[in-house]
Design a protein around this motif. Sequence first.
Motif, PDB file in Angstrom:
ATOM      1  N   THR A   1      -6.980   7.515  10.850  1.00 29.12           N
ATOM      2  CA  THR A   1      -6.273   7.533   9.566  1.00 29.12           C
ATOM      3  C   THR A   1      -5.679   6.148   9.312  1.00 29.12           C
ATOM      4  OG1 THR A   1      -5.686   9.840   9.963  1.00 29.12           O
ATOM      5  CG2 THR A   1      -4.361   8.662   8.340  1.00 29.12           C
ATOM      6  N   ASN A   2      -5.766   5.685   8.078  1.00 29.94           N
ATOM      7  CA  ASN A   2      -5.107   4.419   7.737  1.00 29.94           C
ATOM      8  C   ASN A   2      -3.599   4.624   7.720  1.00 29.94           C
ATOM      9  OD1 ASN A   2      -7.369   2.626   7.171  1.00 29.94           O
ATOM     10  ND2 ASN A   2      -7.775   3.920   5.389  1.00 29.94           N
ATOM     11  N   LEU A   3      -2.871   3.798   8.441  1.00 36.14           N
ATOM     12  CA  LEU A   3      -1.408   3.895   8.409  1.00 36.14           C
ATOM     13  C   LEU A   3      -0.859   3.061   7.252  1.00 36.14           C
ATOM     14  CD1 LEU A   3      -1.762   5.260  11.184  1.00 36.14           C
ATOM     15  CD2 LEU A   3       0.400   4.199  11.819  1.00 36.14           C
ATOM     16  N   PRO A   4       0.183   3.572   6.606  1.00 40.53           N
ATOM     17  CA  PRO A   4       0.697   2.891   5.406  1.00 40.53           C
ATOM     18  C   PRO A   4       1.524   1.648   5.749  1.00 40.53           C
ATOM     19  CG  PRO A   4       2.029   4.808   5.907  1.00 40.53           C
ATOM     20  CD  PRO A   4       0.924   4.794   6.923  1.00 40.53           C
ATOM     21  N   ILE A   5       0.868   0.660   6.300  1.00 38.07           N
ATOM     22  CA  ILE A   5       1.539  -0.612   6.598  1.00 38.07           C
ATOM     23  C   ILE A   5       0.617  -1.761   6.182  1.00 38.07           C
ATOM     24  CG2 ILE A   5       2.832   0.402   8.543  1.00 38.07           C
ATOM     25  CD1 ILE A   5       1.020  -1.157  10.452  1.00 38.07           C
ATOM     26  N   ALA A   6       1.174  -2.964   6.147  1.00 34.74           N
ATOM     27  CA  ALA A   6       0.437  -4.210   5.878  1.00 34.74           C
ATOM     28  C   ALA A   6      -0.520  -4.083   4.674  1.00 34.74           C
ATOM     29  CB  ALA A   6      -0.287  -4.673   7.140  1.00 34.74           C
ATOM     30  N   ARG A   7      -1.789  -4.478   4.839  1.00 34.23           N
ATOM     31  CA  ARG A   7      -2.656  -4.543   3.652  1.00 34.23           C
ATOM     32  C   ARG A   7      -2.986  -3.163   3.089  1.00 34.23           C
ATOM     33  NH1 ARG A   7      -5.186  -9.443   5.874  1.00 34.23           N
ATOM     34  NH2 ARG A   7      -7.217  -8.529   6.290  1.00 34.23           N
ATOM     35  N   PHE A   8      -2.948  -2.118   3.944  1.00 34.59           N
ATOM     36  CA  PHE A   8      -3.196  -0.787   3.369  1.00 34.59           C
ATOM     37  C   PHE A   8      -1.997  -0.354   2.523  1.00 34.59           C
ATOM     38  CE2 PHE A   8      -3.687   3.893   3.447  1.00 34.59           C
ATOM     39  CZ  PHE A   8      -4.889   3.949   2.754  1.00 34.59           C
ATOM     40  N   LEU A   9      -0.802  -0.700   2.952  1.00 31.51           N
ATOM     41  CA  LEU A   9       0.389  -0.394   2.145  1.00 31.51           C
ATOM     42  C   LEU A   9       0.318  -1.163   0.824  1.00 31.51           C
ATOM     43  CD1 LEU A   9       3.152   0.967   1.838  1.00 31.51           C
ATOM     44  CD2 LEU A   9       4.166  -0.956   3.069  1.00 31.51           C
ATOM     45  N   ASP A  10      -0.085  -2.408   0.887  1.00 36.74           N
ATOM     46  CA  ASP A  10      -0.241  -3.222  -0.322  1.00 36.74           C
ATOM     47  C   ASP A  10      -1.246  -2.557  -1.280  1.00 36.74           C
ATOM     48  OD1 ASP A  10      -0.003  -5.755  -1.842  1.00 36.74           O
ATOM     49  OD2 ASP A  10      -2.110  -6.014  -1.261  1.00 36.74           O
ATOM     50  N   TYR A  11      -2.366  -2.101  -0.713  1.00 37.78           N
ATOM     51  CA  TYR A  11      -3.384  -1.425  -1.518  1.00 37.78           C
ATOM     52  C   TYR A  11      -2.810  -0.152  -2.158  1.00 37.78           C
ATOM     53  CZ  TYR A  11      -6.994   2.109  -2.167  1.00 37.78           C
ATOM     54  OH  TYR A  11      -7.746   3.138  -2.673  1.00 37.78           O
ATOM     55  N   LEU A  12      -2.060   0.632  -1.365  1.00 42.04           N
ATOM     56  CA  LEU A  12      -1.504   1.895  -1.888  1.00 42.04           C
ATOM     57  C   LEU A  12      -0.558   1.621  -3.050  1.00 42.04           C
ATOM     58  CD1 LEU A  12      -0.665   3.838   1.411  1.00 42.04           C
ATOM     59  CD2 LEU A  12      -2.497   4.352  -0.212  1.00 42.04           C
ATOM     60  N   ILE A  13       0.249   0.585  -2.902  1.00 41.36           N
ATOM     61  CA  ILE A  13       1.224   0.274  -3.960  1.00 41.36           C
ATOM     62  C   ILE A  13       0.498  -0.267  -5.195  1.00 41.36           C
ATOM     63  CG2 ILE A  13       3.166  -1.224  -4.579  1.00 41.36           C
ATOM     64  CD1 ILE A  13       4.053  -0.915  -1.596  1.00 41.36           C
ATOM     65  N   ALA A  14      -0.434  -1.195  -4.972  1.00 36.89           N
ATOM     66  CA  ALA A  14      -1.146  -1.806  -6.108  1.00 36.89           C
ATOM     67  C   ALA A  14      -1.972  -0.761  -6.871  1.00 36.89           C
ATOM     68  CB  ALA A  14      -2.048  -2.930  -5.610  1.00 36.89           C
ATOM     69  N   SER A  15      -2.509   0.226  -6.156  1.00 37.78           N
ATOM     70  CA  SER A  15      -3.336   1.235  -6.832  1.00 37.78           C
ATOM     71  C   SER A  15      -2.502   2.451  -7.257  1.00 37.78           C
ATOM     72  CB  SER A  15      -4.475   1.683  -5.907  1.00 37.78           C
ATOM     73  OG  SER A  15      -3.944   2.261  -4.724  1.00 37.78           O
ATOM     74  N   GLU A  16      -1.173   2.346  -7.108  1.00 39.60           N
ATOM     75  CA  GLU A  16      -0.237   3.417  -7.479  1.00 39.60           C
ATOM     76  C   GLU A  16      -0.537   4.719  -6.747  1.00 39.60           C
ATOM     77  OE1 GLU A  16       0.094   3.626 -11.723  1.00 39.60           O
ATOM     78  OE2 GLU A  16       0.795   1.549 -11.847  1.00 39.60           O
ATOM     79  N   ASN A  17      -0.935   4.591  -5.503  1.00 42.97           N
ATOM     80  CA  ASN A  17      -1.245   5.767  -4.689  1.00 42.97           C
ATOM     81  C   ASN A  17      -0.243   5.997  -3.562  1.00 42.97           C
ATOM     82  OD1 ASN A  17      -3.723   7.096  -5.505  1.00 42.97           O
ATOM     83  ND2 ASN A  17      -4.712   5.112  -5.167  1.00 42.97           N
ATOM     84  N   TYR A  18       0.791   5.163  -3.477  1.00 41.75           N
ATOM     85  CA  TYR A  18       1.667   5.232  -2.300  1.00 41.75           C
ATOM     86  C   TYR A  18       2.297   6.621  -2.121  1.00 41.75           C
ATOM     87  CZ  TYR A  18       5.795   4.806   0.597  1.00 41.75           C
ATOM     88  OH  TYR A  18       6.757   5.043   1.553  1.00 41.75           O
TER      89      TYR A  18
END
Length: 356
Positions: free
Chosen positions: A250-267
């Motif tokens: 599972t992708n953990l919500p940190i670093a570039r995956f967290l950035d992706y989640l926030i930028a894509s409004e999926n956090y």
Amino acid sequence: MGKLKTQSLHKRDSDLAQSNRQLEILSNGIFKNGELPTFAKKIKETTNHFPLRPKKLEILQINVGYMCNQVCEHCHVDAGPDRKEIMTWETMEQCLDVIRNTGAHTLDLTGGAPEMNPHFKRFVEEASKAGIKDFIVRSNLTIIRANKKYYDLPDFFKKHNVHVVSSMPHWTRGKTDKQRGEGVFDMSIKALQELNERGYGMPGSDLRLDLVYNPSGAFLPGDQASMEKDFKKALLEDFGIQFHSLFAITNLPIARFLDYLIASENYEDYMYQLVDAYNPAAVENVMCTNTISISWDGYLFDCDFNQMLELPVASKVKHIRDYNEDLLNDRNIVISQHCYGCTAGAGSSCQGTVAE
Ligand code: SF4
Ligand code: SF4
């Protein structure tokens, strides 16, 4: 190799390059206002594993540097060619002292691309003499084809009986290149074929070759066993490639995956998914319960994710030079909301599923 897809958060001067900014996001909002329970509250209410404590140490995971020839979209290390954090030989020698005396049976070298550390080969040569049962190198595959100086890696791995674990997000070019950068798929296929030629990944071979799958978007991985079947069938039919096991993480919500989640409004949606999929049975075997993670500069962490969040071990022993296994085993593991990534569904660690 192909065009790099993106830049590290550090290179972009993103405020998410700062671990305290990531921790702030993970502690505030839906977790602060009580919409979702914190990880600590959840495990306290549903298990008898609070505070989370280590069991017997089995795995030493050493991050020899954050430099990488790739800049994958979801990298939890925020690795890339611009990262200059590289383990020195002096720190490697301190690690070797510990490797020779540890009770751990597995050594796990990671990065970045660990092969880019200028002392990588010397370190592998020395470490492989220590009699560790399972010696893992996490290779991104493309490094094997990135430059002539790395072309001998398959033979080198074979000579030292290294267990190769490699990321492979999909068996198709489109999905792989989208996550890891243009050209990555073709180079990875070529590298896998070269490893197969040396006997890696072949049925009955002692030369272990495992692949790691992580989702390409804001969703959780499917069933590991059925994905392994699909990967095996497709890679064999299309490219004649064989491998041993597939680990679905599972992708953990940190670093570039967290950035992706926030930028894509999926956090928020992703955090809801993780909390909904929380499985108390997975808590007992999360990676930090049998692993110590060592950073490029020799500091000790409960896992690679805590290392990236700069959450050091809660122990008097902070650095590899002062290593003391008994003292380290007597500690509470440092947790935060990113830990939900390790307990979703069947659970997830760098070695894949942790609970049935
Ligand atoms: S995910 Fe692995 S290969 Fe990709 S940038 Fe990060 S360390 Fe490098
Ligand atoms: S993120 Fe690290 S500390 Fe948290 S549960 Fe996973 S392995 Fe343990």
